[in-house]
Design an enzyme around this catalytic site. Sequence first.
Site, PDB file in Angstrom:
ATOM      1  N   ARG A  15       0.830  -1.212   0.000  1.00  0.00           N
ATOM      2  CA  ARG A  15       0.000   0.000   0.000  1.00  0.00           C
ATOM      3  C   ARG A  15       0.866   1.265   0.000  1.00  0.00           C
ATOM      4  O   ARG A  15       0.999   1.944  -1.004  1.00  0.00           O
ATOM      5  CB  ARG A  15      -0.933  -0.030   1.221  1.00  0.00           C
ATOM      6  CG  ARG A  15      -2.069   0.992   1.185  1.00  0.00           C
ATOM      7  CD  ARG A  15      -1.696   2.412   1.521  1.00  0.00           C
ATOM      8  NE  ARG A  15      -1.070   2.559   2.838  1.00  0.00           N
ATOM      9  CZ  ARG A  15      -0.497   3.690   3.242  1.00  0.00           C
ATOM     10  NH1 ARG A  15      -0.451   4.749   2.464  1.00  0.00           N
ATOM     11  NH2 ARG A  15       0.070   3.758   4.432  1.00  0.00           N
ATOM     12  N   ASP A  16       1.515   1.553   1.117  1.00  0.00           N
ATOM     13  CA  ASP A  16       2.300   2.790   1.209  1.00  0.00           C
ATOM     14  C   ASP A  16       3.433   2.750   0.188  1.00  0.00           C
ATOM     15  O   ASP A  16       3.738   3.740  -0.472  1.00  0.00           O
ATOM     16  CB  ASP A  16       2.875   2.935   2.631  1.00  0.00           C
ATOM     17  CG  ASP A  16       3.236   4.366   2.984  1.00  0.00           C
ATOM     18  OD1 ASP A  16       3.428   5.167   2.060  1.00  0.00           O
ATOM     19  OD2 ASP A  16       3.340   4.678   4.185  1.00  0.00           O
ATOM     20  N   HIS A 207       5.482   4.583  12.595  1.00  0.00           N
ATOM     21  CA  HIS A 207       5.440   4.486  11.125  1.00  0.00           C
ATOM     22  C   HIS A 207       6.403   5.564  10.624  1.00  0.00           C
ATOM     23  O   HIS A 207       6.045   6.738  10.548  1.00  0.00           O
ATOM     24  CB  HIS A 207       3.990   4.741  10.681  1.00  0.00           C
ATOM     25  CG  HIS A 207       3.765   4.800   9.213  1.00  0.00           C
ATOM     26  ND1 HIS A 207       2.986   3.869   8.534  1.00  0.00           N
ATOM     27  CD2 HIS A 207       4.160   5.689   8.253  1.00  0.00           C
ATOM     28  CE1 HIS A 207       2.918   4.193   7.258  1.00  0.00           C
ATOM     29  NE2 HIS A 207       3.623   5.292   7.067  1.00  0.00           N
ATOM     30  N   HIS A 209       9.004   7.130   7.925  1.00  0.00           N
ATOM     31  CA  HIS A 209       9.616   7.235   6.603  1.00  0.00           C
ATOM     32  C   HIS A 209      11.082   7.631   6.811  1.00  0.00           C
ATOM     33  O   HIS A 209      11.446   8.195   7.841  1.00  0.00           O
ATOM     34  CB  HIS A 209       8.850   8.246   5.749  1.00  0.00           C
ATOM     35  CG  HIS A 209       7.535   7.699   5.260  1.00  0.00           C
ATOM     36  ND1 HIS A 209       7.349   7.221   3.994  1.00  0.00           N
ATOM     37  CD2 HIS A 209       6.348   7.518   5.903  1.00  0.00           C
ATOM     38  CE1 HIS A 209       6.107   6.771   3.854  1.00  0.00           C
ATOM     39  NE2 HIS A 209       5.472   6.945   5.006  1.00  0.00           N
ATOM     40  N   CYS A 240       4.282   9.295   0.086  1.00  0.00           N
ATOM     41  CA  CYS A 240       2.890   9.722   0.001  1.00  0.00           C
ATOM     42  C   CYS A 240       2.769  10.717  -1.145  1.00  0.00           C
ATOM     43  O   CYS A 240       3.536  11.674  -1.215  1.00  0.00           O
ATOM     44  CB  CYS A 240       2.448  10.357   1.323  1.00  0.00           C
ATOM     45  SG  CYS A 240       0.793  11.044   1.248  1.00  0.00           S
ATOM     46  N   ASN A 249       9.073   4.253   3.404  1.00  0.00           N
ATOM     47  CA  ASN A 249       9.148   3.837   4.812  1.00  0.00           C
ATOM     48  C   ASN A 249      10.502   3.201   5.056  1.00  0.00           C
ATOM     49  O   ASN A 249      11.154   2.743   4.128  1.00  0.00           O
ATOM     50  CB  ASN A 249       8.081   2.768   5.101  1.00  0.00           C
ATOM     51  CG  ASN A 249       6.697   3.296   4.934  1.00  0.00           C
ATOM     52  OD1 ASN A 249       6.192   3.388   3.824  1.00  0.00           O
ATOM     53  ND2 ASN A 249       6.059   3.654   6.028  1.00  0.00           N
TER      54      ASN A 249
HETATM   55  P1  HMG Z   1     -13.293  14.352  -1.764  1.00  0.00           P
HETATM   56  O1  HMG Z   1     -13.125  14.825  -3.178  1.00  0.00           O
HETATM   57  O2  HMG Z   1     -13.359  15.393  -0.698  1.00  0.00           O
HETATM   58  O3  HMG Z   1     -14.532  13.373  -1.638  1.00  0.00           O
HETATM   59  O4  HMG Z   1     -12.094  13.357  -1.462  1.00  0.00           O
HETATM   60  P2  HMG Z   1     -16.066  13.592  -1.876  1.00  0.00           P
HETATM   61  O5  HMG Z   1     -16.758  12.840  -0.813  1.00  0.00           O
HETATM   62  O6  HMG Z   1     -16.364  15.049  -2.069  1.00  0.00           O
HETATM   63  O7  HMG Z   1     -16.304  12.842  -3.267  1.00  0.00           O
HETATM   64  C1  HMG Z   1     -15.761  13.314  -4.507  1.00  0.00           C
HETATM   65  C2  HMG Z   1     -15.677  12.157  -5.479  1.00  0.00           C
HETATM   66  O8  HMG Z   1     -14.789  11.138  -4.993  1.00  0.00           O
HETATM   67  C3  HMG Z   1     -16.994  11.452  -5.719  1.00  0.00           C
HETATM   68  O9  HMG Z   1     -16.972  10.931  -7.054  1.00  0.00           O
HETATM   69  C4  HMG Z   1     -16.951  10.291  -4.773  1.00  0.00           C
HETATM   70  O10 HMG Z   1     -17.774   9.229  -5.160  1.00  0.00           O
HETATM   71  C5  HMG Z   1     -15.498   9.901  -4.842  1.00  0.00           C
HETATM   72  P3  HMG Z   1     -17.666  11.690  -8.274  1.00  0.00           P
HETATM   73  O11 HMG Z   1     -19.108  11.804  -7.869  1.00  0.00           O
HETATM   74  O12 HMG Z   1     -16.982  13.016  -8.384  1.00  0.00           O
HETATM   75  O13 HMG Z   1     -17.395  10.782  -9.428  1.00  0.00           O
HETATM   76  N1  HMG Z   1     -15.027   9.241  -3.621  1.00  0.00           N
HETATM   77  C6  HMG Z   1     -14.441   8.022  -3.574  1.00  0.00           C
HETATM   78  N2  HMG Z   1     -14.146   7.136  -4.539  1.00  0.00           N
HETATM   79  C7  HMG Z   1     -13.562   5.991  -4.143  1.00  0.00           C
HETATM   80  N3  HMG Z   1     -13.268   5.693  -2.863  1.00  0.00           N
HETATM   81  C8  HMG Z   1     -13.550   6.561  -1.886  1.00  0.00           C
HETATM   82  C9  HMG Z   1     -14.175   7.778  -2.227  1.00  0.00           C
HETATM   83  N4  HMG Z   1     -14.580   8.836  -1.504  1.00  0.00           N
HETATM   84  C10 HMG Z   1     -15.099   9.710  -2.359  1.00  0.00           C
HETATM   85  N5  HMG Z   1     -13.229   6.241  -0.611  1.00  0.00           N
HETATM   86  C11 HMG Z   1     -11.026  11.565  -0.278  1.00  0.00           C
HETATM   87  C12 HMG Z   1     -11.909  12.803  -0.164  1.00  0.00           C
HETATM   88  C13 HMG Z   1     -10.595  11.161   1.110  1.00  0.00           C
HETATM   89  C14 HMG Z   1     -11.801  10.459  -0.944  1.00  0.00           C
HETATM   90  C15 HMG Z   1      -9.814  11.933  -1.161  1.00  0.00           C
HETATM   91  O14 HMG Z   1      -9.206  13.069  -0.615  1.00  0.00           O
HETATM   92  C16 HMG Z   1      -8.803  10.828  -1.253  1.00  0.00           C
HETATM   93  O15 HMG Z   1      -9.050   9.797  -1.871  1.00  0.00           O
HETATM   94  N6  HMG Z   1      -7.623  11.004  -0.673  1.00  0.00           N
HETATM   95  C17 HMG Z   1      -6.646   9.943  -0.704  1.00  0.00           C
HETATM   96  C18 HMG Z   1      -5.453  10.330  -0.001  1.00  0.00           C
HETATM   97  C19 HMG Z   1      -4.508   9.159   0.086  1.00  0.00           C
HETATM   98  O16 HMG Z   1      -4.807   8.016  -0.228  1.00  0.00           O
HETATM   99  N7  HMG Z   1      -3.270   9.467   0.526  1.00  0.00           N
HETATM  100  C20 HMG Z   1      -2.289   8.475   0.697  1.00  0.00           C
HETATM  101  C21 HMG Z   1      -2.575   7.567   1.843  1.00  0.00           C
HETATM  102  S1  HMG Z   1      -2.261   8.311   3.424  1.00  0.00           S
HETATM  103  C22 HMG Z   1      -0.587   8.053   3.699  1.00  0.00           C
HETATM  104  O17 HMG Z   1       0.107   7.601   2.826  1.00  0.00           O
HETATM  105  C23 HMG Z   1      -0.059   8.357   5.050  1.00  0.00           C
HETATM  106  C24 HMG Z   1       0.207   7.091   5.902  1.00  0.00           C
HETATM  107  O18 HMG Z   1       1.105   6.213   5.238  1.00  0.00           O
HETATM  108  C25 HMG Z   1       0.833   7.517   7.232  1.00  0.00           C
HETATM  109  C26 HMG Z   1       1.968   8.510   6.992  1.00  0.00           C
HETATM  110  O19 HMG Z   1       3.037   8.135   6.499  1.00  0.00           O
HETATM  111  O20 HMG Z   1       1.713   9.673   7.291  1.00  0.00           O
HETATM  112  C27 HMG Z   1      -1.085   6.338   6.199  1.00  0.00           C
HETATM  113 MG    MG Z   2       3.237   6.456   5.215  1.00  0.00          MG
END
Ligand code: HMG
Ligand code: MG
Length: 302
Positions: A15-16, A207, A209, A240, A249
Site C-alpha cells: 500500500r504505502d 510508522h 519514513h 505519500c 518507509n
Molecule cells: P473528496 O473529493 O473530498 O470526496 O475526497 P467527496 O466525498 O467530495 O467525493 C468526490 C468524489 O470522490 C466522488 O466521485 C466520490 O464518489 C469519490 P464523483 O461523484 O466526483 O465521481 N469518492 C471516492 N471514490 C472511491 N473511494 C472513496 C471515495 N470517496 C469519495 N473512498 C477523499 C476525499 C478522502 C476520498 C480523497 O481526498 C482521497 O481519496 N484522498 C486519498 C489520499 C490518500 O490516499 N493518501 C495516501 C494515503 S495516506 C498516507 O500515505 C499516510 C500514511 O502512510 C501515514 C503517513 O506516512 O503519514 C497512512
Molecule cells: Mg506512510
Amino acid sequence: MKLPSKVKIVDVGPRDGLQNEKDPVPAEIKIGLVHRLQDAGLKEIEVTSFVSPKWVPQMADNAQVMAGIQRKPGVRYSVLTPNMKGFEAAVASKPDEIVVFGAASQAFSQRNINCSIEQSIERFAPVVEAARAKGIYVRGAVSVALGCPYEGDVPPESVELVARLMKQIGVQHLGVADTIGVGTPVKVQRAMEAALKYYDIDDVSGHYHDTYGQALGNTLASLEMGIWQYDTSSAGLGGCPYAKGATGNVATEDVVYMLHGMGIETGIDLDKLIDAGKYISDFLQRKPNSRAATAILNKRAG
Ligand code: HMG
Ligand code: MG
C-alpha cells in the site's frame, strides 16, 4: 530501557510502498508481493487503500488485489478507508483491519484527504462505528506527527489532540507517522509520549519514513520506550503522493536485521524477506532501498 522481547511488524509495502509509483503496477505483481511477504513470515500486511482513484490511481485495483490474495491462516490483512464510501467498498473484500488516517496539521489534512482535522474525525466516526459493529479492528494513523511539508514543525500537542479525538470516536490503535521522515529520536519520543496519554503502550505503533535517514534511529528510540509495533516497507518502497519529496518507509529488511541482531524476535525469515524485496525491486527495475538487503544480495552474489 524496557526493550521488548518481540516486535510485530506490519509490512505496508503493497500500500504505502506502491501508492506513489507513477507507472501502474499490475494487480498480479501486488498479489505476488503479498504472497512473498506472508511466506517470509509477515503476520500483518497492509494491502491497499479504498480511496478515490482520481486521487491515487495506483490503488484503483484495490478490490482485485484483495480478491486475488490466497489468505494464509494467522495473517491479518489491512486496508485504508478514509470515509464511508471507502469503507463500504472495502467490506466486500473482508479486511481484518481498517485504517482511518488523520493528520497532526490542518494543511496536510486538507491536502491529503480534502478536509480539516475536525471534519476528518466527523467522517471517521461512522466508519469506526460500522467497522467495530462488524468486528473489524480499527487502526488510526496520525500523519505528519513529526513535521509537515506545508506547516513545518509539528508540536507534540498536535499529536496529543488527534490522539484524543481518535480515542473519543473508538479508534483502537494509533500509529504515529513521520510522513516526510524529518523526525529525530528525542522528538519521536515526545510524539510517542503524546500518543501514550490516550493509548496504551500495546496500542501504539511507529510508522517512520526514512527521507533523512533517521528511521532506524527513531525505531530504536521507540523500542527503548517499550513500543513493539512498527510499520515498515519491504525494499524501503514508497512515499505519500501528497507529501512531495518524501521517500519510502524504513525498509522492513533493515528493521528485521537490527531487531534480530538485538535478540528481538519478529517471526520473520530475513532471507525470504530479501527475496520478497528483490521480487518487487526487479519488477520496478531498481535496487532495493535497503542497506541490509543490498549487503545480503552482494554477499549472495559473491
Ligand atoms: P473528496 O473529493 O473530498 O470526496 O475526497 P467527496 O466525498 O467530495 O467525493 C468526490 C468524489 O470522490 C466522488 O466521485 C466520490 O464518489 C469519490 P464523483 O461523484 O466526483 O465521481 N469518492 C471516492 N471514490 C472511491 N473511494 C472513496 C471515495 N470517496 C469519495 N473512498 C477523499 C476525499 C478522502 C476520498 C480523497 O481526498 C482521497 O481519496 N484522498 C486519498 C489520499 C490518500 O490516499 N493518501 C495516501 C494515503 S495516506 C498516507 O500515505 C499516510 C500514511 O502512510 C501515514 C503517513 O506516512 O503519514 C497512512
Ligand atoms: Mg506512510
